[in-house]
Design a protein around this motif. Structure first.
Motif, short mmCIF file in Angstrom:
data_model
loop_
_atom_site.label_atom_id
_atom_site.label_comp_id
_atom_site.label_asym_id
_atom_site.label_seq_id
_atom_site.Cartn_x
_atom_site.Cartn_y
_atom_site.Cartn_z
N UNK A 42 45.78 32.79 24.10
CA UNK A 42 45.28 31.89 24.93
C UNK A 42 44.83 30.65 24.28
N UNK A 43 44.75 30.59 23.19
CA UNK A 43 44.07 29.53 22.26
C UNK A 43 45.40 28.71 21.67
N UNK A 44 46.69 29.06 22.02
CA UNK A 44 47.73 28.27 21.62
C UNK A 44 48.23 28.77 20.23
N UNK A 45 47.70 29.63 19.47
CA UNK A 45 48.12 30.55 18.52
C UNK A 45 49.20 31.49 18.65
N UNK A 46 50.13 31.24 17.68
CA UNK A 46 51.33 32.16 17.69
C UNK A 46 50.92 33.52 16.74
N UNK A 66 47.20 47.45 19.23
CA UNK A 66 45.77 47.22 18.74
C UNK A 66 44.89 46.14 19.53
N UNK A 67 43.89 46.47 19.41
CA UNK A 67 42.95 45.78 20.42
C UNK A 67 42.53 44.34 19.39
N UNK A 68 42.79 43.19 19.99
CA UNK A 68 42.43 42.14 19.37
C UNK A 68 41.43 41.16 19.92
N UNK A 69 40.73 40.10 19.43
CA UNK A 69 39.73 39.40 19.89
C UNK A 69 39.85 38.39 20.47
N UNK A 70 41.08 37.87 21.00
CA UNK A 70 41.28 36.81 21.95
C UNK A 70 42.59 37.30 22.78
N UNK A 71 42.42 37.02 24.04
CA UNK A 71 43.58 37.31 25.05
C UNK A 71 44.66 36.68 24.79
N UNK A 72 45.91 37.13 25.30
CA UNK A 72 47.06 36.55 25.20
C UNK A 72 47.38 35.95 26.44
N UNK A 73 48.44 35.30 26.54
CA UNK A 73 49.39 34.44 27.73
C UNK A 73 49.99 35.52 28.34
N UNK A 74 50.14 35.54 29.78
CA UNK A 74 50.91 36.62 30.27
C UNK A 74 52.63 36.31 30.23
N UNK A 75 53.35 37.50 30.55
CA UNK A 75 54.74 37.28 30.73
C UNK A 75 55.07 37.05 32.00
N UNK A 108 49.17 42.71 26.31
CA UNK A 108 49.01 43.63 27.34
C UNK A 108 47.52 43.97 27.76
N UNK A 109 47.67 45.22 28.62
CA UNK A 109 46.47 45.63 28.99
C UNK A 109 45.53 44.95 30.16
N UNK A 110 44.76 45.40 30.77
CA UNK A 110 43.89 44.78 31.99
C UNK A 110 43.43 43.16 31.57
N UNK A 111 43.06 43.10 30.33
CA UNK A 111 42.66 41.77 29.99
C UNK A 111 43.40 41.00 29.21
N UNK A 112 44.55 41.63 28.88
CA UNK A 112 45.52 40.88 27.79
C UNK A 112 45.07 40.81 26.55
N UNK A 113 44.27 41.81 26.29
CA UNK A 113 43.53 41.96 24.81
C UNK A 113 44.21 43.18 23.78
N UNK A 114 45.17 43.73 24.52
CA UNK A 114 45.75 44.78 23.66
C UNK A 114 47.38 44.03 23.28
N UNK A 115 47.45 44.18 21.94
CA UNK A 115 48.66 43.55 21.31
C UNK A 115 49.75 44.68 20.98
N UNK A 116 50.77 44.71 21.83
CA UNK A 116 51.75 45.65 21.65
C UNK A 116 52.82 45.19 20.72
N UNK A 117 53.40 46.13 19.72
CA UNK A 117 54.09 45.62 18.52
C UNK A 117 55.44 46.69 18.51
#
Length: 287
Positions: free
Chosen positions: A206-210, A273-282, A246-255
């Protein structure tokens, strides 16, 4: 950060993770084993396909797209029937690789010389015969790029005016401006090469980081919007191939990952893996 495998399944060449928020389901493929996989409600379902498959993306109308060697097909998830949508790349000997849908629900597909034999064995890549194509919801195909080696990573900025696109043969991630007519501007090198493996698939937060998976690098790199390394996430697999939030809050990173000569126990697994910043949706295919 603690990592875990989401299923006991181990892929020969896991790729293309997609998180479907409406159904809270994870889609991905095993290219070499010709499998499309979905994890939903704790249950793993596998569709065995007749050709190598590089992407498995749900559609708004209830079926899904699969990108097979001979074209892009609709897959009826109940009957397993395949219906041809289009042949994006007519060049003989090419296959699909990276594929994602943009915010308008159009499929973007990168193709390459096929490097997988009938038994799943590696074949040499001898030419840069791949391309990048956009498939609209009415199945209209637009060629965007030519002369690609191994296309990987497809991510758009919030405004939809720019796309990040990688070529693993170059070890480089590029930026392209998206022009008013839908064509792409000239490639601008954005990141790479790097000592930690080659660039494979990516996800944007969500912060624009890849977050870029590093083939043969056993890690993800989180890259700033300007193309600097923000952090390195070490992984217990040799060949991570792509990732998705993914996940309910988009804070689970699936690899996703692939088998390797090192035979690490988790090679080929899908890791979470749980991460500290949410991602953008598919985005689903809108057709």
């Amino acid at each position: 950060m603690s990592l875990s495998a989401v299923t006991p399944h181990r892929a020969r060449l896991g790729e293309g993770p997609f998180w479907d928020a409406p159904t809270q389901a994870l889609y991905w493929v095993d290219i070499a084993a010709r499998q499309a996989l979905r994890l939903m409600g704790g249950q793993l379902q596998v569709w065995q396909l007749p050709e190598h498959v590089s992407a498995f993306i749900p559609c708004e109308r209830g079926d899904a797209l699969v990108t097979l060697s001979s074209g892009v097909y609709r897959l009826d998830l109940a009957t397993e029937a395949l219906t041809l949508l289009c042949v994006a790349d007519p060049k003989a000997g090419n296959r699909g690789n990276e594929a994602r849908c943009d915010a308008q629900g159009r499929l973007w597909l990168g193709t390459m010389q096929n490097n997988i034999g009938e038994q799943g064995e590696d074949l040499p890549i001898t030419r840069r015969s791949g391309g990048l194509f956009r498939i609209d919801t009415d199945a209209t195909v637009t060629r965007l790029l030519n002369g690609l080696g191994i296309p990987n990573t497809l991510l758009w900025n919030e405004a939809g005016s720019q796309v990040h696109f990688g070529d693993s043969m170059d070890g480089t991630l590029y930026q392209h401006s998206i022009q008013a007519d839908g064509q792409l501007g000239a490639a601008q090198a954005w990141f790479g090469p790097h000592t930690r493996g080659g660039p494979d698939g990516s996800a944007m937060d969500a912060e624009g980081f890849i977050w870029n998976a590093r083939w043969d690098g056993s890690c993800l790199l989180r890259l700033t919007p300007s193309g600097a390394v923000d952090r390195i996430i070490e992984l217990p697999v040799s060949r991570p191939t792509s990732c998705v939030f993914g996940g309910p809050e988009l804070t689970t990173l699936y690899i996703t990952s692939a088998a390797s000569p090192l035979n690490h126990p988790l090679d080929g697994a899908v890791l979470a893996i749980e991460v500290d910043v949410p991602g953008k949706p598919c985005h689903r295919f809108a057709g």
